[in-house]
Design a protein around this motif. Structure first.
Motif, PDB file in Angstrom:
ATOM      1  N   SER A   1      -9.029 -47.852 -40.293  1.00 53.48           N
ATOM      2  CA  SER A   1      -7.732 -47.298 -40.671  1.00 53.48           C
ATOM      3  C   SER A   1      -7.852 -45.896 -41.263  1.00 53.48           C
ATOM      4  CB  SER A   1      -7.042 -48.221 -41.687  1.00 53.48           C
ATOM      5  OG  SER A   1      -7.864 -48.416 -42.834  1.00 53.48           O
ATOM      6  N   SER A   2      -9.061 -45.497 -41.628  1.00 62.91           N
ATOM      7  CA  SER A   2      -9.245 -44.170 -42.222  1.00 62.91           C
ATOM      8  C   SER A   2      -8.788 -43.056 -41.293  1.00 62.91           C
ATOM      9  CB  SER A   2     -10.710 -43.961 -42.599  1.00 62.91           C
ATOM     10  OG  SER A   2     -11.551 -44.123 -41.469  1.00 62.91           O
ATOM     11  N   TYR A   3      -8.898 -43.260 -39.985  1.00 58.94           N
ATOM     12  CA  TYR A   3      -8.465 -42.224 -39.048  1.00 58.94           C
ATOM     13  C   TYR A   3      -6.948 -42.063 -39.061  1.00 58.94           C
ATOM     14  CZ  TYR A   3     -13.251 -42.135 -37.384  1.00 58.94           C
ATOM     15  OH  TYR A   3     -14.615 -42.018 -37.323  1.00 58.94           O
ATOM     16  N   SER A   4      -6.236 -43.153 -39.240  1.00 61.00           N
ATOM     17  CA  SER A   4      -4.777 -43.055 -39.345  1.00 61.00           C
ATOM     18  C   SER A   4      -4.377 -42.382 -40.652  1.00 61.00           C
ATOM     19  CB  SER A   4      -4.144 -44.453 -39.256  1.00 61.00           C
ATOM     20  OG  SER A   4      -4.310 -44.993 -37.959  1.00 61.00           O
TER      21      SER A   4
ATOM     22  N   GLU B   1      -2.591 -34.974 -42.304  1.00 63.70           N
ATOM     23  CA  GLU B   1      -2.346 -33.766 -41.525  1.00 63.70           C
ATOM     24  C   GLU B   1      -0.854 -33.533 -41.334  1.00 63.70           C
ATOM     25  OE1 GLU B   1      -2.406 -30.379 -39.425  1.00 63.70           O
ATOM     26  OE2 GLU B   1      -4.062 -31.244 -40.574  1.00 63.70           O
ATOM     27  N   LEU B   2      -0.096 -34.607 -41.225  1.00 63.62           N
ATOM     28  CA  LEU B   2       1.354 -34.490 -41.069  1.00 63.62           C
ATOM     29  C   LEU B   2       2.044 -34.190 -42.398  1.00 63.62           C
ATOM     30  CD1 LEU B   2       2.050 -37.466 -38.634  1.00 63.62           C
ATOM     31  CD2 LEU B   2       2.027 -35.030 -38.079  1.00 63.62           C
ATOM     32  N   GLY B   3       1.306 -34.281 -43.498  1.00 63.70           N
ATOM     33  CA  GLY B   3       1.894 -34.016 -44.809  1.00 63.70           C
ATOM     34  C   GLY B   3       2.905 -35.062 -45.227  1.00 63.70           C
ATOM     35  N   LEU B   4       2.678 -36.308 -44.823  1.00 66.68           N
ATOM     36  CA  LEU B   4       3.637 -37.367 -45.125  1.00 66.68           C
ATOM     37  C   LEU B   4       3.604 -37.747 -46.600  1.00 66.68           C
ATOM     38  CD1 LEU B   4       3.147 -39.761 -42.065  1.00 66.68           C
ATOM     39  CD2 LEU B   4       4.720 -37.823 -42.302  1.00 66.68           C
TER      40      LEU B   4
ATOM     41  N   ARG C   1       7.292 -44.657 -40.816  1.00 63.68           N
ATOM     42  CA  ARG C   1       7.570 -43.995 -39.536  1.00 63.68           C
ATOM     43  C   ARG C   1       6.293 -43.864 -38.711  1.00 63.68           C
ATOM     44  NH1 ARG C   1      10.034 -38.369 -40.455  1.00 63.68           N
ATOM     45  NH2 ARG C   1      10.195 -38.468 -38.174  1.00 63.68           N
ATOM     46  N   LEU C   2       5.189 -43.596 -39.358  1.00 63.93           N
ATOM     47  CA  LEU C   2       3.929 -43.435 -38.642  1.00 63.93           C
ATOM     48  C   LEU C   2       3.438 -44.762 -38.069  1.00 63.93           C
ATOM     49  CD1 LEU C   2       1.698 -41.423 -37.857  1.00 63.93           C
ATOM     50  CD2 LEU C   2       0.531 -42.015 -39.987  1.00 63.93           C
ATOM     51  N   LEU C   3       3.807 -45.870 -38.726  1.00 65.73           N
ATOM     52  CA  LEU C   3       3.334 -47.195 -38.307  1.00 65.73           C
ATOM     53  C   LEU C   3       4.359 -47.957 -37.473  1.00 65.73           C
ATOM     54  CD1 LEU C   3       1.612 -48.314 -41.619  1.00 65.73           C
ATOM     55  CD2 LEU C   3       0.525 -47.351 -39.587  1.00 65.73           C
ATOM     56  N   ALA C   4       5.473 -47.337 -37.148  1.00 61.59           N
ATOM     57  CA  ALA C   4       6.523 -48.009 -36.374  1.00 61.59           C
ATOM     58  C   ALA C   4       5.960 -48.562 -35.068  1.00 61.59           C
ATOM     59  CB  ALA C   4       7.658 -47.034 -36.079  1.00 61.59           C
ATOM     60  N   GLY C   5       6.260 -49.826 -34.800  1.00 63.38           N
ATOM     61  CA  GLY C   5       5.829 -50.448 -33.550  1.00 63.38           C
ATOM     62  C   GLY C   5       4.417 -50.984 -33.559  1.00 63.38           C
TER      63      GLY C   5
ATOM     64  N   LEU D   1      -0.676 -42.579 -32.754  1.00 68.64           N
ATOM     65  CA  LEU D   1      -0.718 -41.237 -32.179  1.00 68.64           C
ATOM     66  C   LEU D   1       0.632 -40.850 -31.579  1.00 68.64           C
ATOM     67  CD1 LEU D   1      -4.221 -41.197 -30.461  1.00 68.64           C
ATOM     68  CD2 LEU D   1      -3.474 -39.752 -32.341  1.00 68.64           C
ATOM     69  N   ARG D   2       1.254 -41.786 -30.900  1.00 64.13           N
ATOM     70  CA  ARG D   2       2.575 -41.506 -30.325  1.00 64.13           C
ATOM     71  C   ARG D   2       3.590 -41.187 -31.417  1.00 64.13           C
ATOM     72  NH1 ARG D   2       2.526 -46.706 -26.268  1.00 64.13           N
ATOM     73  NH2 ARG D   2       1.362 -45.750 -24.531  1.00 64.13           N
ATOM     74  N   ASN D   3       3.564 -42.002 -32.450  1.00 55.61           N
ATOM     75  CA  ASN D   3       4.492 -41.768 -33.565  1.00 55.61           C
ATOM     76  C   ASN D   3       4.223 -40.418 -34.225  1.00 55.61           C
ATOM     77  OD1 ASN D   3       5.508 -44.336 -33.062  1.00 55.61           O
ATOM     78  ND2 ASN D   3       4.352 -45.305 -34.707  1.00 55.61           N
ATOM     79  N   ALA D   4       2.936 -40.091 -34.366  1.00 51.89           N
ATOM     80  CA  ALA D   4       2.575 -38.816 -34.991  1.00 51.89           C
ATOM     81  C   ALA D   4       3.087 -37.648 -34.163  1.00 51.89           C
ATOM     82  CB  ALA D   4       1.057 -38.724 -35.138  1.00 51.89           C
ATOM     83  N   ARG D   5       2.981 -37.760 -32.855  1.00 51.69           N
ATOM     84  CA  ARG D   5       3.451 -36.690 -31.974  1.00 51.69           C
ATOM     85  C   ARG D   5       4.953 -36.514 -32.102  1.00 51.69           C
ATOM     86  NH1 ARG D   5       1.955 -37.574 -25.881  1.00 51.69           N
ATOM     87  NH2 ARG D   5       3.480 -39.224 -26.212  1.00 51.69           N
ATOM     88  N   THR D   6       5.669 -37.629 -32.230  1.00 51.00           N
ATOM     89  CA  THR D   6       7.118 -37.565 -32.398  1.00 51.00           C
ATOM     90  C   THR D   6       7.489 -36.927 -33.732  1.00 51.00           C
ATOM     91  OG1 THR D   6       7.443 -39.539 -31.034  1.00 51.00           O
ATOM     92  CG2 THR D   6       9.233 -38.942 -32.520  1.00 51.00           C
TER      93      THR D   6
END
Length: 343
Positions: free
Chosen positions: A12-15, A21-24, A31-35, A60-65
């Motif tokens: 999970s460290s990579y997430s 990086e997204l500054g969440l 939002r990052l873990l949705a789905g 990754l998909r959520n991060a891109r969004t």
């Protein structure tokens, strides 16, 4: 078998790196873990959960969004320093030469990231490091992962060499993306697109480059001691002190600031200070306690000189370390070591 290889498990460290990086902030983490069906706790410092390939791709998909930035793969990759890979990264940096460091990464990376593979071969005047991502996903996700991998590999080589890598060649199989001009801000060597495979070509002359630190054994000892202390630190999501401590133990000492720590925990410096204060401590107190404990453990290693201990603890001037140690224990580190050996 799932297209996303759900038998692959990624730390999970990579997430957490993606979230930073997204500054969440804390409120943004769902939002990052949705789905993914994952609890927010997996993004907290100290969590040891592992994600399936499907879950990692969804993150990754959520991060891109969330980011809305096509170069996100490069941005995330920039954060993948050797320490991000845990003991594997430190093993590579403790290798005697660059080729051995790359081979260490090749041999042990699948234990850390099962869907990432690295093949190393000599190709004329080049050392060919071929990158392979075995997860199946759409082309944009493949590109993101390949960019991350390329950046991580560059970071390892540069950390080992102690300088910027400019004489290599990055080859990517995918077409030149619309944001290709941004690559020059992240990758310092030449870049080619639409190549037969994804690989990094390093001048073969660098393969035998010796470890410039001159103290690889000391670095390995330090990493082992930090890992031991990390295992001893309780994993408590509600204890900010433990979360700070665990984060600091996972980084090369002296490489992060209080602002970096706050960002890693998805809070502001003010919030970090307030929560530590509620636990009866502060950031300076936590770091001082950690340094003092590590100093004693390092001094217990006969192969480490006082100067080496100082450097490993982030003190570039050993006199400053000696003053700090006297403040902690009321005596110089050399005297402490003598007393410890007598007992």
């Amino acid at each position: 078998m799932s297209a996303h290889r759900d038998h692959d498990f990624i730390p999970s460290s990579y997430s957490r790196i993606i979230a930073r990086e997204l500054g969440l902030q804390e409120r943004d983490l769902p939002r990052l873990l949705a789905g993914t069906d994952l609890p927010v706790d997996v993004l907290l410092a100290g969590d040891e959960s592992r994600l399936t390939g499907r879950q990692q791709v969804q993150v990754l998909r959520n991060a891109r969004t969330i980011a809305g930035a096509p170069e996100l793969g490069l941005r995330i990759g920039r954060q993948l320093k050797p320490a991000s890979h845990g003991p594997i990264g430190y093993l590579a940096l403790s290798s005697p030469d660059l080729l051995t460091a790359l081979q260490s990464l090749r041999d042990f990376l699948p234990l850390r990231i099962p869907f990432a593979q690295l093949d190393i071969n000599e190709d004329g005047s080049w050392l060919r490091c071929e990158l392979r991502i075995t997860l199946q996903q759409d082309s944009s996700e493949t590109r993101m992962l390949t960019e991350c991998f390329a950046m991580a590999l560059q970071s390892l080589v540069e950390a080992f060499l102690g300088r910027t890598l400019t004489e290599a060649l990055f080859c990517f199989h995918f077409p030149r993306p619309a944001y290709y001009r941004a690559y020059g801000q992240y990758l310092q060597s030449m870049i080619k697109f639409e190549q037969p495979e994804d690989c990094l070509l390093i001048p073969r002359s660098l393969a035998g480059e010796s470890n410039p630190s001159g103290d690889a054994a000391s670095y390995a000892i330090a990493r082992r001691l930090c890992a031991q202390m990390l295992e001893e630190t309780p994993i408590a999501a509600t204890a900010m002190t433990n979360r700070v401590r665990r984060f600091l133990l996972a980084q090369p000492l002296g490489s992060v600031t209080e602002a970096d720590v706050a960002k890693s925990l998805y809070v502001s410096k003010r919030t970090l200070a307030r929560r530590l204060n509620k636990e009866g401590t502060g950031y300076r107190e936590v770091t001082e306690q950690l340094l003092s404990e590590l100093a004693v453990r390092h001094l217990g290693e006969p192969g480490l000189s006082i100067e080496s201990v100082a450097l490993l603890l982030g003190y570039h001037d050993s006199a400053n370390f000696r003053r700090a140690f006297r403040r902690w224990y009321g005596m110089p580190p050399a005297d402490y070591r003598k007393q410890a050996l007598m007992n």
